[in-house]
Enzyme design. Structure first.
Site, short mmCIF file in Angstrom:
data_model
loop_
_atom_site.label_atom_id
_atom_site.label_comp_id
_atom_site.label_asym_id
_atom_site.label_seq_id
_atom_site.Cartn_x
_atom_site.Cartn_y
_atom_site.Cartn_z
CE LYS A 96 -1.04 1.85 3.85
NZ LYS A 96 -0.89 2.31 5.23
CG ASP A 134 -5.07 -4.53 4.32
OD1 ASP A 134 -4.45 -4.46 5.40
OD2 ASP A 134 -6.15 -3.96 4.12
CG HIS A 135 0.00 -4.77 7.94
ND1 HIS A 135 -0.29 -3.51 7.53
CD2 HIS A 135 0.01 -4.72 9.29
CE1 HIS A 135 -0.43 -2.73 8.59
NE2 HIS A 135 -0.25 -3.44 9.68
CE LYS A 158 -2.82 -5.88 12.29
NZ LYS A 158 -1.55 -5.78 12.97
CD GLU A 218 -1.20 3.39 14.50
OE1 GLU A 218 -0.07 2.89 14.48
OE2 GLU A 218 -1.65 4.09 13.58
CG ASP A 243 -1.37 5.50 7.17
OD1 ASP A 243 -0.64 4.93 6.34
OD2 ASP A 243 -1.18 5.42 8.41
CG HIS A 278 -4.97 -1.19 7.28
ND1 HIS A 278 -4.37 -2.02 6.37
CD2 HIS A 278 -4.00 -0.30 7.65
CE1 HIS A 278 -3.10 -1.65 6.20
NE2 HIS A 278 -2.86 -0.59 6.95
CE LYS A 336 0.24 7.12 12.20
NZ LYS A 336 0.56 5.72 12.44
C1 BG6 Z 1 0.24 0.97 8.43
C2 BG6 Z 1 0.16 2.46 8.49
O1 BG6 Z 1 -0.38 0.49 7.26
O2 BG6 Z 1 -0.40 0.41 9.56
C3 BG6 Z 1 0.78 2.97 9.77
O3 BG6 Z 1 0.83 3.02 7.37
C4 BG6 Z 1 0.17 2.31 10.97
O4 BG6 Z 1 0.64 4.38 9.88
C5 BG6 Z 1 0.19 0.79 10.80
O5 BG6 Z 1 0.91 2.68 12.11
C6 BG6 Z 1 -0.58 0.14 11.90
O6 BG6 Z 1 -0.40 -1.24 11.80
P1 BG6 Z 1 -0.54 -2.17 13.06
O7 BG6 Z 1 -0.39 -3.55 12.53
O8 BG6 Z 1 0.55 -1.76 14.00
O9 BG6 Z 1 -1.90 -1.88 13.62
#
Ligand code: BG6
Length: 526
Positions: free
Chosen positions: A163, A192-193, A197, A231, A250, A255, A355
């Site tokens: 992304k 999409d990480h 999960k 976060e 972002d 996500h 954030k």
């Molecule tokens: C990323 C964003 O895709 O996901 C970051 O670019 C964000 O800004 C992060 O901090 C959050 O990922 P996770 O897995 O820590 O919730």
């Protein structure tokens, strides 16, 4: 046996070469190499494979192997076994080159040939674009020019794209058109990480692997849905990227809308890439893009000022490195959306992300309607909280179902108690990077957890009108929340207007709590 059948999934895919563009970057050393190493230890890498790193940094195979050895020692999520790593290390190659220069790609073709000869590999190649988005189209174009995207019987060619996929609807469409010149949709794996999960994948198992939830998973029983991705971290060293992005692009466009579509989708006819993705995209298409006045009434944006996180003073967003000191970029968003279909009509979906918030926490709260009759003389103000289901995604992973029970004693007094399940109860998990499943799925050709272009387009259609209004009306009150808080007060007001409040349930360290317990909320079951 289809790529998604369970027995297939326990075996490695066909031998292949893995090419990582951006080999000297953070993502490669922190996530991709440790994930590939984990897959090897789990026996899920192909029996024979090779890894070729490509980057602009000077280097050769030996230097890259030495660097990777140091990196894996630092970032592996499990103790590094010397023999396993030695077998991995000797299969690594490095190519230094400029992505704008076609000669780099001719040299890559030769390097792939060398690796194939060294390890008797067929022509399967996975290309991972762990590079800045400005290079996505360029790299694919160059791969296509030298013939590396062309598939044959024993040679699949797959490209994983990180992304962000586009900066807005127009640029996403343009990027996709560029990719389509050289690749079929089936070759593109938009990663999409969040979908890597465990707990996000568990949404489907929870909904469709149990028989008791699906009958109540609709507007008759569900009063609202809340998705929070909070976060504690600020923008860290990514101010340059983030200041042109903001939280809507972002986190929400990718996500959060993806999690929302897993929560709201209809049961797919099978767990195959297209069945699942067909249902997910229908959800996104049922979210009507907001009119400008709805953007004003149904969204809230925020930017963090200074404050205290975990006992430490932290700076305002505008004082972060590489951030414009007058920046109008949002670091917090809350909004109310509706999925306009028969299952969800009039059920508000509240989402928020930010954030520098009060806690690091990702969770989905499903609020059920109250029982139709209050038989037990409950005090509506205190005891008749409706049932809630909380899917905890991080940092704790688990599920809480909030029910009423009778407080012991001669009178009938109701008390809310949580039924908790924690993933840590399995007690067998080995820490993973979150990229293992995604890399493995790409190698076996399972697209379920990757975004198909139509869902990317649908997400941008939801987000773009909001971005347009925000751009036309720059925020005048930034910074409008303190670091360490739950965001601007307007975020609470957004929910209050519809008779709701944000909930935050830590799974552990009970007792459970909501952020602000003020009065009853929600409707009775009709
Ligand atoms: C990323 C964003 O895709 O996901 C970051 O670019 C964000 O800004 C992060 O901090 C959050 O990922 P996770 O897995 O820590 O919730």
């Amino acid at each position: 046996m289809t790529p998604q059948s369970p027995s297939f999934r326990n075996t490695p895919g066909a031998p292949c070469t893995i090419v990582i563009f951006g080999a000297s970057g953070d993502l490669t050393k922190r996530k991709l190499l440790p994930a590939l190493y984990n897959l090897k230890v789990l026996g899920l890498l192909p029996q024979s494979f090779a890894v070729i790193g490509v980057a602009v940094t000077d280097g050769d195979d030996d230097a890259y192997r030495a660097k990777a050895t140091a990196d894996i020692k630092e970032f592996a999520t499990r103790p590094v076994d010397d023999a396993e790593w030695e077998d991995f290390r000797k299969r690594m190659y490095y190519l230094q080159g400029d992505f704008n220069d076609v000669e780099t790609f001719k040299a890559l073709d030769a390097k792939i040939g060398q690796a194939r000869a060294d390890w008797s590999l067929p022509g399967n190649v996975l290309f991972y674009l762990a590079v800045s988005p400005t290079f996505f189209a360029k790299v694919v174009d160059q791969l296509g020019t030298v013939g590396l995207t062309t598939e044959a019987a024993d040679a699949w060619r797959r490209v994983i794209i990180e992304k962000p996929f586009g900066h807005d609807l127009t640029s996403a469409r343009a990027l996709n058109e560029n990719l389509c010149r050289h690749l079929n949709e089936s070759q593109v794996y938009r990663i999409d990480h969040y979908l890597g999960k465990e707990t996000v994948q568990n949404i489907m198992v929870f909904r469709f692997g149990n028989s008791i939830f699906e009958p109540v998973w609709n507007r008759r029983y569900i009063d609202y849905v809340q998705i929070t991705v909070a976060e504690e971290l600020g923008v860290e060293l990514r101010g340059g990227y983030y200041d042109h992005s903001g939280v809507l692009r972002d986190m929400v466009q990718n996500h959060i809308l993806s999690v929302l579509s897993l929560i709201a989708m209809e049961p797919p006819s099978s767990i195959t890439g297209d069945s699942v993705r067909n249902e997910k995209v229908k959800v996104l298409e049922a979210i009507r893009p907001m009119e400008p006045e709805e953007v004003i009434s149904n969204t809230v944006r925020g930017q963090y000022g200074p404050g205290i996180i975990a006992g430490k003073q932290v700076p305002a967003y505008r004082s972060e490195p590489d951030v414009n000191p007058q920046s109008n970029t949002e670091t917090f968003v809350a909004m109310k959306l509706f999925v306009e279909n028969w299952r969800w009509a009039e059920v508000p979906f509240f989402i928020r992300s930010g954030k520098r918030l009060a806690a690091h926490s990702t969770q989905v709260v499903i609020g059920f309607r109250r029982a139709p009759l209050l038989l037990f003389g409950e005090d509506v103000q205190t005891n008749s909280k409706p049932n809630r289901l909380v899917l905890h995604m991080q940092p704790d992973e688990g599920i809480t179902l909030d029910i009423h029970a009778k407080r012991p004693g001669p009178n009938i007094n109701l008390v809310n108690v949580p039924l908790n399940f924690s993933y840590s109860d399995f007690g067998e998990g080995t820490a993973a990077t979150g990229y293992e499943t995604l890399l493995y799925d790409c190698m076996i050709g399972d697209t379920t957890l990757f975004h198909r272009y139509d869902s990317v387009d649908a997400s941008w259609r939801i987000v773009s009108p909001i971005l347009d209004v925000w751009q036309a009306l720059p925020a005048r009150d930034f910074p409008n929340y303190e670091s360490g808080s739950w965001g601007p007060a307007a975020s609470d007001h957004l929910l209050e207007k519809s008779g709701h409040m944000w909930h935050h349930y830590p799974l552990k360290n009970g007792p459970f709590r909501t952020e602000r317990e003020s009065g009853p909320e929600g409707k009775n079951l009709a």
